[in-house]
Design an enzyme around this catalytic site. Sequence first.
Site, PDB file in Angstrom:
ATOM      1  N   SER A  54       0.822  -1.208   0.000  1.00 17.43           N
ATOM      2  CA  SER A  54       0.000   0.000   0.000  1.00 17.43           C
ATOM      3  C   SER A  54       0.856   1.258   0.000  1.00 17.43           C
ATOM      4  CB  SER A  54      -0.893   0.061   1.241  1.00 17.43           C
ATOM      5  OG  SER A  54      -1.795  -0.998   1.260  1.00 17.43           O
ATOM      6  N   HIS A  61      -1.976  -3.305  -6.585  1.00 17.62           N
ATOM      7  CA  HIS A  61      -2.584  -2.947  -5.309  1.00 17.62           C
ATOM      8  C   HIS A  61      -4.092  -3.178  -5.332  1.00 17.62           C
ATOM      9  CE1 HIS A  61      -3.947   0.168  -2.228  1.00 17.62           C
ATOM     10  NE2 HIS A  61      -3.294  -0.731  -1.541  1.00 17.62           N
ATOM     11  N   GLU A  89      -4.880  -1.007  -8.515  1.00 21.11           N
ATOM     12  CA  GLU A  89      -3.947   0.027  -8.970  1.00 21.11           C
ATOM     13  C   GLU A  89      -2.654  -0.660  -9.381  1.00 21.11           C
ATOM     14  OE1 GLU A  89      -4.220   3.897  -6.410  1.00 21.11           O
ATOM     15  OE2 GLU A  89      -4.709   2.215  -5.132  1.00 21.11           O
ATOM     16  N   ASN A 131      -4.704   6.028  -1.730  1.00 17.52           N
ATOM     17  CA  ASN A 131      -4.238   6.477  -0.423  1.00 17.52           C
ATOM     18  C   ASN A 131      -3.599   7.853  -0.497  1.00 17.52           C
ATOM     19  OD1 ASN A 131      -5.075   4.376   1.303  1.00 17.52           O
ATOM     20  ND2 ASN A 131      -3.448   3.063   0.513  1.00 17.52           N
TER      21      ASN A 131
END
Lengths: 232, 290
Positions: free
Chosen positions: B119, B140, B152, B190
């Site tokens: 992450s 991801h 991702e 994120n």
Amino acid sequence: MGYSVLKLGDSASFPESHLLLEQARRDGGVVIVLGDRIPEALERLGARERYRAVVVELRTECLGVYTGERAGEEGSNMLGFARFRLGADPATSLIELVRQPATPQAAIDAARAVFESAGLKVSVCRDVPGRIIDRLVRPYYNAALRRLDEGLASASDLDTTLKLGLGYPEGPIGLLERSGLAQHFDVTQALYEALGDPGYAPARRARVAKQRSLAAAQADAWVQRQREQGND
Amino acid sequence: MSIQTVGVAGSGTMGAGIAIVAARSGFRTIVYDITQAALDRARKQTEGFFAKSVERKKLAQGEVDKILASLEGTTEIGALAQCDIVIEAVFENLKVKHELLAKLNAVCPPSTLFASNTSTLSISEIAAGSGRDERVVGMHFCLPAQLMKLVEMSPGLRTSEETFAAAWALCKAMGQIPVKTKDNPGFILNYFLIPFNNDVIRMVEAGLAEPADIDRAIKTGLGYAMGPLELLDLVGLDTHLLVAEALYASTHEPRAAVPALVKRMIAAGHLGRKTGQGFYKYSGNAMFGG
Ligand SMILES: NC(=O)c1ccc[n+]([C@@H]2O[C@H](COP(=O)([O-])OP(=O)(O)OC[C@H]3O[C@@H](n4cnc5c(N)ncnc54)[C@H](O)[C@@H]3O)[C@@H](O)[C@H]2O)c1
């Protein structure tokens, strides 16, 4: 409990007919002050103490501009509000209701009841620039525009990621292109001036869109003048 | 290259979900973990997940039997030698990932691709410890992986185009929706979510609005399905802290810095739904207050 509406000039929150305006009476315990001539409207209103709440429409300014402030102890029956809208999108049903530190709960409750009676939803917040939504989302929009310029991902991949990953109804790029990058510039520039926080500094794409709309207005004005002079 | 056998290293929250995704779309899937307990737990959860799929008539019992038969667990790293790609979902720690990839490099044929579900770490940095940095790619998945379609995908600095294309094709073959992003801290999700959530927490911290007022504003004004504070309570403040600290460590962007309130709430046991209190109080599964 009845309420009245006093409107002077253009209202950004209620530019069109709405249940809130239709339900208003000539008098009542609460008065909603709309338009872009708030100081004049307040003068006309006269003694404010006779109301349970006087609720004035705000744009980017703080409520304190109309009430004055007293070392963090300010608060009266006067509140502020704005109906949230994103750029050129239609106004939403959200009312951000602005209170001060010492605003009596009874005044907040009375104001809230009026908006809710017209089917609107109310979020109460303090008297700060950007209130709730603009304060939170403008840095996110600027960051998305900057990252697009830097090639983090394509616009469609950026939008897809935020839609699928977070369940947002729309990604930031599509949303700004639709609701208006120039309008985003206006809001975020005002917040940047008020807060000095670089996250609010308008992203390049927003500034370009604003400059372009100014350039287009200038060009239009010239065409208009030529026409008036019978030169075309 | 065509991928037939998918390896998953790490049978925790993410690894178990990724294995379901791979097996469900017809790939032979081998899950490796250092502990048998993690494998057993995942197997039980996986069987429960597919039992529900049958109940909800999404899959027939026969299909589920086939899927479960194609999904095996092992504590022997050597079993991953049969894989065309290994997706790692072990602890979020560069040293742990390097050690794992070095071992995998020794047992897998040179053609095997390695993908990382990290992450917050850099794909290029992870790849640097793999012994095959041209065949390492970022993949991801989102939590819960068995339900969320988004992946991702990011190439590291040395990732070859063939590697990226093969992993991208696998992603699609698994019924997922890949997006391409640079090897950037936090990728897309994120990178944007953590600072936004920190700003929301700072708003609560400064007493500018109550959590319920903020959530109502965001849901009503922007049409989000869930308010940011409801989401933080669901994710857990301890998890938010971990991801935010990792992001801040690599970007030093002020909005990524974790507000002090987060640590105070964690100290007080207000982690979110899982402890019955976060920004809201919970009784059982229902929210009250707010
Ligand atoms: N949890 C999330 O929301 C989320 C979302 C997306 C990505 N990720 C990433 O996925 C990865 C795993 O996260 P998680 O939440 O599933 O963690 P987890 O702690 O639930 O699972 C990790 C598993 O890896 C195993 N493991 C540890 N070292 C190992 C090794 N050397 N070899 C084999 N197995 C090993 C552990 O026994 C454990 O079962 C991390 O990189 C994380 O950043 C997590």
